[in-house]
Each structure stands twice: as structure tokens, then as C-alpha cells.
Design a protein around this motif. Structure first.
Motif, mmCIF file in Angstrom:
data_model
loop_
_atom_site.group_PDB
_atom_site.id
_atom_site.type_symbol
_atom_site.label_atom_id
_atom_site.label_comp_id
_atom_site.label_asym_id
_atom_site.label_seq_id
_atom_site.Cartn_x
_atom_site.Cartn_y
_atom_site.Cartn_z
ATOM 1 N N ARG A 40 -10.314 2.062 -2.985
ATOM 2 C CA ARG A 40 -10.500 0.687 -2.535
ATOM 3 C C ARG A 40 -11.060 0.679 -1.119
ATOM 4 O O ARG A 40 -11.033 1.694 -0.417
ATOM 5 C CB ARG A 40 -9.198 -0.106 -2.578
ATOM 6 C CG ARG A 40 -8.186 0.322 -1.549
ATOM 7 C CD ARG A 40 -6.873 -0.444 -1.680
ATOM 8 N NE ARG A 40 -6.042 -0.148 -0.540
ATOM 9 C CZ ARG A 40 -5.643 -1.028 0.360
ATOM 10 N NH1 ARG A 40 -5.997 -2.283 0.249
ATOM 11 N NH2 ARG A 40 -4.885 -0.679 1.369
ATOM 12 N N SER A 41 -11.527 -0.490 -0.710
ATOM 13 C CA SER A 41 -11.936 -0.718 0.671
ATOM 14 C C SER A 41 -11.495 -2.115 1.057
ATOM 15 O O SER A 41 -11.421 -3.011 0.210
ATOM 16 C CB SER A 41 -13.451 -0.560 0.830
ATOM 17 O OG SER A 41 -14.142 -1.559 0.104
ATOM 18 N N VAL A 42 -11.159 -2.289 2.316
ATOM 19 C CA VAL A 42 -10.725 -3.586 2.819
ATOM 20 C C VAL A 42 -11.196 -3.718 4.265
ATOM 21 O O VAL A 42 -11.233 -2.732 5.001
ATOM 22 C CB VAL A 42 -9.188 -3.761 2.693
ATOM 23 C CG1 VAL A 42 -8.444 -2.742 3.515
ATOM 24 C CG2 VAL A 42 -8.763 -5.161 3.033
ATOM 25 N N SER A 43 -11.574 -4.944 4.646
ATOM 26 C CA SER A 43 -12.028 -5.162 6.018
ATOM 27 C C SER A 43 -11.179 -6.228 6.682
ATOM 28 O O SER A 43 -10.552 -7.066 6.022
ATOM 29 C CB SER A 43 -13.506 -5.564 6.036
ATOM 30 O OG SER A 43 -13.747 -6.689 5.210
ATOM 31 N N GLY A 44 -11.163 -6.192 8.008
ATOM 32 C CA GLY A 44 -10.433 -7.151 8.814
ATOM 33 C C GLY A 44 -10.656 -6.846 10.283
ATOM 34 O O GLY A 44 -11.556 -6.077 10.633
ATOM 35 N N THR A 45 -9.801 -7.429 11.145
ATOM 36 C CA THR A 45 -9.946 -7.200 12.585
ATOM 37 C C THR A 45 -8.742 -6.514 13.211
ATOM 38 O O THR A 45 -8.788 -6.155 14.379
ATOM 39 C CB THR A 45 -10.175 -8.537 13.330
ATOM 40 O OG1 THR A 45 -9.041 -9.376 13.131
ATOM 41 C CG2 THR A 45 -11.433 -9.221 12.857
ATOM 42 N N LYS A 46 -7.673 -6.330 12.439
ATOM 43 C CA LYS A 46 -6.451 -5.740 12.993
ATOM 44 C C LYS A 46 -5.980 -4.588 12.114
ATOM 45 O O LYS A 46 -5.644 -4.777 10.952
ATOM 46 C CB LYS A 46 -5.350 -6.792 13.091
ATOM 47 C CG LYS A 46 -5.700 -7.922 14.030
ATOM 48 C CD LYS A 46 -4.640 -8.992 14.003
ATOM 49 C CE LYS A 46 -5.124 -10.174 14.835
ATOM 50 N NZ LYS A 46 -4.502 -11.417 14.432
ATOM 51 N N LEU A 47 -5.928 -3.416 12.697
ATOM 52 C CA LEU A 47 -5.473 -2.226 11.985
ATOM 53 C C LEU A 47 -3.968 -2.075 12.173
ATOM 54 O O LEU A 47 -3.460 -2.191 13.288
ATOM 55 C CB LEU A 47 -6.187 -0.986 12.528
ATOM 56 C CG LEU A 47 -5.955 0.324 11.804
ATOM 57 C CD1 LEU A 47 -6.528 0.269 10.390
ATOM 58 C CD2 LEU A 47 -6.595 1.472 12.574
ATOM 59 N N ILE A 48 -3.251 -1.839 11.084
ATOM 60 C CA ILE A 48 -1.815 -1.578 11.129
ATOM 61 C C ILE A 48 -1.634 -0.067 11.095
ATOM 62 O O ILE A 48 -2.115 0.598 10.174
ATOM 63 C CB ILE A 48 -1.087 -2.195 9.914
ATOM 64 C CG1 ILE A 48 -1.312 -3.699 9.853
ATOM 65 C CG2 ILE A 48 0.393 -1.870 9.966
ATOM 66 C CD1 ILE A 48 -0.836 -4.302 8.544
ATOM 67 N N GLU A 49 -0.970 0.466 12.100
ATOM 68 C CA GLU A 49 -0.675 1.894 12.144
ATOM 69 C C GLU A 49 0.831 2.059 12.060
ATOM 70 O O GLU A 49 1.547 1.669 12.965
ATOM 71 C CB GLU A 49 -1.206 2.516 13.434
ATOM 72 C CG GLU A 49 -2.712 2.424 13.574
ATOM 73 C CD GLU A 49 -3.217 3.076 14.848
ATOM 74 O OE1 GLU A 49 -2.762 4.191 15.162
ATOM 75 O OE2 GLU A 49 -4.042 2.460 15.505
ATOM 76 N N GLY A 50 1.289 2.637 10.940
ATOM 77 C CA GLY A 50 2.717 2.849 10.750
ATOM 78 C C GLY A 50 2.999 4.293 10.418
ATOM 79 O O GLY A 50 3.108 4.641 9.252
ATOM 80 N N GLY A 51 3.092 5.133 11.430
ATOM 81 C CA GLY A 51 3.313 6.559 11.178
ATOM 82 C C GLY A 51 2.076 7.183 10.572
ATOM 83 O O GLY A 51 1.035 7.230 11.188
ATOM 84 N N VAL A 52 2.178 7.631 9.322
ATOM 85 C CA VAL A 52 1.038 8.235 8.642
ATOM 86 C C VAL A 52 0.296 7.229 7.763
ATOM 87 O O VAL A 52 -0.683 7.560 7.138
ATOM 88 C CB VAL A 52 1.469 9.452 7.785
ATOM 89 C CG1 VAL A 52 1.999 10.561 8.662
ATOM 90 C CG2 VAL A 52 2.493 9.038 6.747
ATOM 91 N N ARG A 53 0.779 5.980 7.702
ATOM 92 C CA ARG A 53 0.168 4.949 6.862
ATOM 93 C C ARG A 53 -0.645 3.992 7.728
ATOM 94 O O ARG A 53 -0.234 3.612 8.809
ATOM 95 C CB ARG A 53 1.229 4.182 6.093
ATOM 96 C CG ARG A 53 2.090 5.127 5.253
ATOM 97 C CD ARG A 53 2.881 4.372 4.265
ATOM 98 N NE ARG A 53 2.218 4.657 2.985
ATOM 99 C CZ ARG A 53 2.332 3.915 1.930
ATOM 100 N NH1 ARG A 53 3.025 2.823 1.946
ATOM 101 N NH2 ARG A 53 1.724 4.250 0.819
ATOM 102 N N PHE A 54 -1.793 3.607 7.198
ATOM 103 C CA PHE A 54 -2.659 2.653 7.867
ATOM 104 C C PHE A 54 -2.965 1.524 6.901
ATOM 105 O O PHE A 54 -2.873 1.681 5.690
ATOM 106 C CB PHE A 54 -3.981 3.314 8.280
ATOM 107 C CG PHE A 54 -3.850 4.252 9.434
ATOM 108 C CD1 PHE A 54 -4.126 3.825 10.721
ATOM 109 C CD2 PHE A 54 -3.462 5.569 9.236
ATOM 110 C CE1 PHE A 54 -4.015 4.693 11.790
ATOM 111 C CE2 PHE A 54 -3.347 6.448 10.300
ATOM 112 C CZ PHE A 54 -3.633 6.001 11.590
#
Length: 156
Positions: A40-54
Motif C-alpha cells: 500500500r501507499s498513503v500520503s499526508g503531512t504528519k508522520l507518526i513514529e512509534g518505535g519501529v512502526r511508522f
């Protein structure tokens, strides 16, 4: 009879003429499977960084200049773990590559992700853009999005 055999042998070993470079050529081959599959691909303006998950906090495909200062496109792929070189080719609405983003990453497992960022500026080219992703030079998916110059709606 021996002479005929010798004459036949010489003719069979003559090199074929080299084709004129302006002529087209082709041939069959065994199909090769791609080494990477886009999940999949997804776009936006805010990246969520949670440990090893984005992830992307505000998924959308329409961006508003000058309010949206960056555009993030996050891909999830399946492929071989190990070191890889990633490229993002940013194509403007006319289809011309105007920027390239690159990074190296060594995913430890067969499902992995990566993201590319674009900073559109105050007056970007408006219209439908495309980001073509490559891994180790191989096409690995694309994502389209739109940039418009307008106030960003409050409900985004």
C-alpha cells in the motif's frame, strides 16, 4: 562428394550480417517476477513514529499551498530482507521528474516500509503529481496526489 561437404561446412559457419542500427529487433524470454511487491501507499503531512512502526496521521491525497509545508508518502512493501537502496522520483503534472529522494535501509524482515518527503514551497506547480518508488533500481510502486493553491479546509 568431399568437396560438397567442405563447401557446405564453410557456408554454414559464415557470420550473420550485423543488423542496421536503425532496424528494430526482439525476442522471447522467461518472465521474471518482481523482487518487491507494493502492499500500500498513503500520503499526508504528519508522520507518526512509534518505535519501529511508522504511519501517516492525516491520510489524504489533496494538499494545499502554502499551508501544507511538506508532503509525506509512505509505502509498505514485501520483498527480500537485507540492505536496499530506495529512490523516489517526484514527477510534476507534466510527467517530468523534477526531484529525487534517496535513502538506504536494511529491513530485518520481508514486510517493510519507507517514506519520502517533499517540501512544495509557497508557490508550487499545481495539479496531479506522481511519486514513482524504486528499490535497487526496480520499479516498486507509484502514488499520485494533487497540489492546489487554496486555503486548507478546516475539516482536514
Amino acid at each position: 562428394m568431399i568437396l560438397l561437404s567442405v563447401g557446405w561446412s564453410i557456408k554454414a559457419q559464415e557470420p550473420k550480417p550485423t543488423p542496421n542500427p536503425s532496424q528494430a529487433s526482439g525476442g522471447g524470454a522467461v518472465a521474471a517476477e518482481p523482487a518487491f511487491r507494493m502492499i500500500r501507499s498513503v500520503s499526508g503531512t504528519k508522520l507518526i513514529e512509534g518505535g519501529v512502526r511508522f504511519g501517516v496521521e492525516d491520510p489524504r491525497t489533496v494538499f494545499y499551498a502554502p499551508a501544507d509545508k511538506e508532503i509525506i508518502i509512505y509505502f509498505t512493501w514485501e520483498g527480500l530482507p537485507g540492505p536496499h537502496h530506495f529512490e523516489g522520483l517526484w514527477k510534476n503534472p507534466s510527467g517530468k521528474v523534477v526531484m529525487t529522494s534517496e535513502f538506504d535501509y536494511k529491513p530485518p524482515q520481508s514486510r517493510f516500509g519507507g517514506y519520502f518527503k517533499m517540501f512544495p514551497g509557497e508557490t508550487p506547480v499545481t495539479g496531479v503529481w506522481t511519486l514513482d518508488a524504486r528499490i535497487d533500481g526496480e520499479t516498486a510502486g507509484s502514488h499520485t496526489f494533487q497540489i492546489t493553491i487554496a486555503p486548507r479546509p478546516d475539516d482536514i
